[in-house]
Design an enzyme around this catalytic site. Structure first.
Site, mmCIF file in Angstrom:
data_model
loop_
_atom_site.group_PDB
_atom_site.id
_atom_site.type_symbol
_atom_site.label_atom_id
_atom_site.label_comp_id
_atom_site.label_asym_id
_atom_site.label_seq_id
_atom_site.Cartn_x
_atom_site.Cartn_y
_atom_site.Cartn_z
ATOM 1 N N LYS A 280 -16.306 -29.929 -65.833
ATOM 2 C CA LYS A 280 -15.903 -28.593 -64.657
ATOM 3 C C LYS A 280 -16.415 -28.631 -63.613
ATOM 4 O O LYS A 280 -17.436 -29.439 -62.814
ATOM 5 C CB LYS A 280 -17.042 -27.017 -65.203
ATOM 6 C CG LYS A 280 -16.293 -26.854 -66.860
ATOM 7 C CD LYS A 280 -17.373 -25.816 -67.122
ATOM 8 C CE LYS A 280 -16.663 -24.886 -69.021
ATOM 9 N NZ LYS A 280 -15.690 -24.356 -69.074
ATOM 10 N N ARG A 354 -13.675 -24.312 -79.551
ATOM 11 C CA ARG A 354 -12.433 -24.085 -80.602
ATOM 12 C C ARG A 354 -12.599 -25.076 -81.893
ATOM 13 O O ARG A 354 -12.485 -25.066 -82.514
ATOM 14 C CB ARG A 354 -10.707 -24.285 -80.041
ATOM 15 C CG ARG A 354 -10.872 -25.609 -79.724
ATOM 16 C CD ARG A 354 -9.560 -24.743 -78.808
ATOM 17 N NE ARG A 354 -9.790 -24.782 -77.789
ATOM 18 C CZ ARG A 354 -9.096 -24.400 -77.120
ATOM 19 N NH1 ARG A 354 -7.293 -24.652 -77.092
ATOM 20 N NH2 ARG A 354 -8.679 -23.510 -76.086
HETATM 21 N N1 BES Z 1 -16.248 -21.361 -72.104
HETATM 22 C C1 BES Z 1 -15.277 -21.714 -71.803
HETATM 23 C C2 BES Z 1 -14.336 -20.234 -71.303
HETATM 24 C C3 BES Z 1 -15.093 -19.413 -70.005
HETATM 25 C C4 BES Z 1 -14.964 -19.400 -69.264
HETATM 26 C C5 BES Z 1 -16.662 -18.667 -70.719
HETATM 27 C C6 BES Z 1 -15.257 -18.803 -68.367
HETATM 28 C C7 BES Z 1 -16.663 -17.580 -69.714
HETATM 29 C C8 BES Z 1 -16.509 -18.302 -68.748
HETATM 30 C C9 BES Z 1 -14.418 -22.498 -72.679
HETATM 31 O O1 BES Z 1 -15.270 -23.424 -73.395
HETATM 32 C C10 BES Z 1 -13.686 -23.484 -71.531
HETATM 33 O O2 BES Z 1 -14.156 -24.060 -70.929
HETATM 34 N N2 BES Z 1 -11.409 -23.392 -72.056
HETATM 35 C C11 BES Z 1 -11.249 -23.238 -70.823
HETATM 36 C C12 BES Z 1 -10.157 -23.942 -72.043
HETATM 37 C C13 BES Z 1 -9.035 -24.738 -71.611
HETATM 38 C C14 BES Z 1 -10.137 -26.590 -71.474
HETATM 39 C C15 BES Z 1 -7.535 -25.024 -72.377
HETATM 40 C C16 BES Z 1 -10.573 -22.704 -70.462
HETATM 41 O O3 BES Z 1 -10.593 -21.807 -70.736
HETATM 42 O O4 BES Z 1 -11.126 -23.499 -69.206
HETATM 43 ZN ZN ZN Z 2 -14.920 -25.449 -71.892
#
Ligand code: BES
Ligand code: ZN
Ligand code: ZN
Length: 501
Positions: A280, A354
């Protein structure tokens, strides 16, 4: 905070501060405050006119009693609603304790308008929740000096009612409200701790402590070797990049008599989500200690479950690990074997929740529950769709979805249903494995994540998924009973639901 219900006359109450609610419709004193106003020579009525108070939420005026009544100060505070119903009461009580802190009041009395017994119980419950949740702050890591300068805290709260019957109802409400608020605070404390403190090991130990505290709660802990034996290649794949050992934790609550129903509550337990090799950006990582909020909600539920004493059997299942980049980490293009037998091609290591849930949901169904609910900070897309206050609900069961929506409404937690759109299912097909973990488009990201989870749920299994990425964390002080930080979202909804199963 000690909370009591009292029939004492407001003029004789020895509180540092009495707060009188002003409804947005009446714009005049509630009946219950009339004797107080009289003792104060009509100053409260005058104040409403002088300050042009309209009863808007948070609007207030303060009066010193100068010995005319026993309390030191009296505050008129807008309730932001035509009537002080449960929804308004939760916010009102939170605002009242926050205002009380500002004026250094340690004891606070709230004048509660009369209502029938059923409504009084709900209002008293919401007032109690609001007061405790609104007073909560996470000050652990401030210096002693800074803590001293932080505003004081409200030590005693009295809910002033006017009739004997409603007093009994209100007292019941206070007891339930305290239980639900304490369970929420339990989750908040876990979420607010830094990720280097709330590790998978720490959460596993927390579950052990909960089980040790009640005869009706037991716990099973599975470590890496045991999970390997069970075939949990999804969770273990995500955990691979981290130095922290992963755990699967299974809490069980058994009621005294024979349970009529069985429910499994599953929580996403990523104690830190760096994104893994699909790292990230720095800013997106700042809050990722909250990625265990689903697991925290499950632990919060179990912190209060024996006292709530539901008639159903409850299983709390959390898959605990970190998502980190390292030489051992799962790589984009890798294929993981989940416990269900389905294989997943990992194309983005940041869509890790997931994958861990695929295994935890599979394990949960082996307990043969009537209902499975999962809570997960799963997608940023859900926040794009519904904002930061509202959770996304996806379910294959109308009955379970309706139960959840009504429990959430009663708990004062915002939730909105999203569809599990058949038409998007094919976008999860992989060329090398049974599924891939992303679709290749940002559009509909909350739904496609829900569809991914559904691949691991038997069609006959009633299941609901709550994407709590938005409401898990309060970024601003927009909701009075949700101070900045971990919210503990889901605890009260789930407790309410299982209370009525
Ligand atoms: N933990 C994150 C989602 C999240 C984002 C929670 C902001 C709380 C605040 C999750 O694991 C994630 O990174 N999801 C990605 C999925 C994508 C790569 C398909 C996302 O939402 O960007
Ligand atoms: Zn994630
Ligand atoms: Zn995550």
């Amino acid at each position: 905070m000690k909370i009591i219900v009292t029939l004492d006359q407001p003029e004789t109450m020895r509180a540092d501060l009495i707060v009188v609610p002003l409804s947005s419709e009446a714009k005049r004193l509630p009946v219950a405050a009339a004797p107080l106003d009289k003792s104060l020579n009509g100053q409260l009525t005058k104040l409403i006119a002088e300050e042009k108070l309209t009863g808007k939420a948070g609007e207030y005026a303060l009066l010193k009693s100068n010995g005319r009544v026993a309390a030191e100060k009296i505050m008129l505070l807008g309730a932001g609603a035509r009537k002080l119903d449960a929804k308004a009461a939760r916010k009102f009580a939170a605002l009242a304790v926050q205002k009380a802190r500002v004026v250094h009041a340690k004891s606070l009395a709230l004048l509660i308008p009369d209502a029938d017994a059923k409504e009084m119980a709900a209002v008293a419950e919401a007032l109690t929740e609001g007061a405790i949740l609104g007073d909560y702050r996470f000050l652990k890591y401030r210096s002693e000096e800074a803590k001293k300068h932080a505003e004081g805290t409200v030590e005693a709260l009295a809910l002033a009612v006017t009739n004997r019957q409603t007093k009994v109802a209100a007292e019941k409400g206070v007891v339930t409200g305290q239980l639900l608020a304490k369970a929420t605070v339990f989750a908040r404390e876990l979420i607010n701790e830094p990720a280097s403190v709330t590790t998978p090991t720490r959460l596993m130990e927390t579950a052990r402590v909960l089980a040790a505290g009640s005869k009706r709660v037991s716990v099973k802990v599975f470590d890496r070797a045991q999970m390997e034996e069970m075939g949990m290649g999804g969770l273990l794949g995500v955990a691979r990049g981290s130095d922290e050992p992963p755990y699967l934790v299974h809490l069980t609550y058994k009621p005294v008599g024979k349970a009529k129903r069985r429910i499994a509550v599953v929580g996403k337990g990523l104690t830190f989500d760096s994104g893994g090799l699909s790292l990230k950006p720095a800013e997106a990582m700042e809050d990722m200690k909250i990625d265990m909020s689903g697991a925290a909600a499950v632990l919060g539920v179990f912190s209060a479950i024996a006292e709530i004493n539901p008639a159903c059997e409850v299983h709390g299942i959390i898959g605990l690990c970190e998502n980190m980049p390292s030489g051992k980490a799962v790589k984009p293009g890798d294929v993981l074997h989940t416990m269900s037998g389905k294989t997943v091609e990992i194309l983005n290591t940041d869509a890790e929740g997931r994958i861990t849930l695929a295994d935890t949901l599979h394990y949960a169904q082996q307990q043969k529950p009537d209902y499975v609910i999962d809570l997960a900070t799963l997608t940023g897309a859900c926040m794009v769709a519904l904002g930061q206050e509202v959770a996304g609900l996806m379910s294959n069961s109308r009955a379970l979805a309706d139960r959840l929506l009504s429990a959430a409404d009663r708990a004062g937690e915002l939730m909105w249903e999203l569809p599990l759109t058949e038409e998007y299912r094919d976008s999860l097909k992989s060329r090398v494995a049974d599924l891939k973990n992303i679709t290749g488009t940002r559009y509909g990201g909350a739904i496609t994540a829900g569809l991914f989870l559904q691949e691991f749920v038997r069609p006959s299994q009633a299941w609901a998924h709550l994407d709590i990425a938005g409401p898990a964390w309060a970024e601003k002080d927009t909701v009075p009973h949700q101070p900045i930080g971990g919210v503990g979202y889901g605890v009260r909804t789930v407790l309410r639901l299982i209370q009525n199963l």
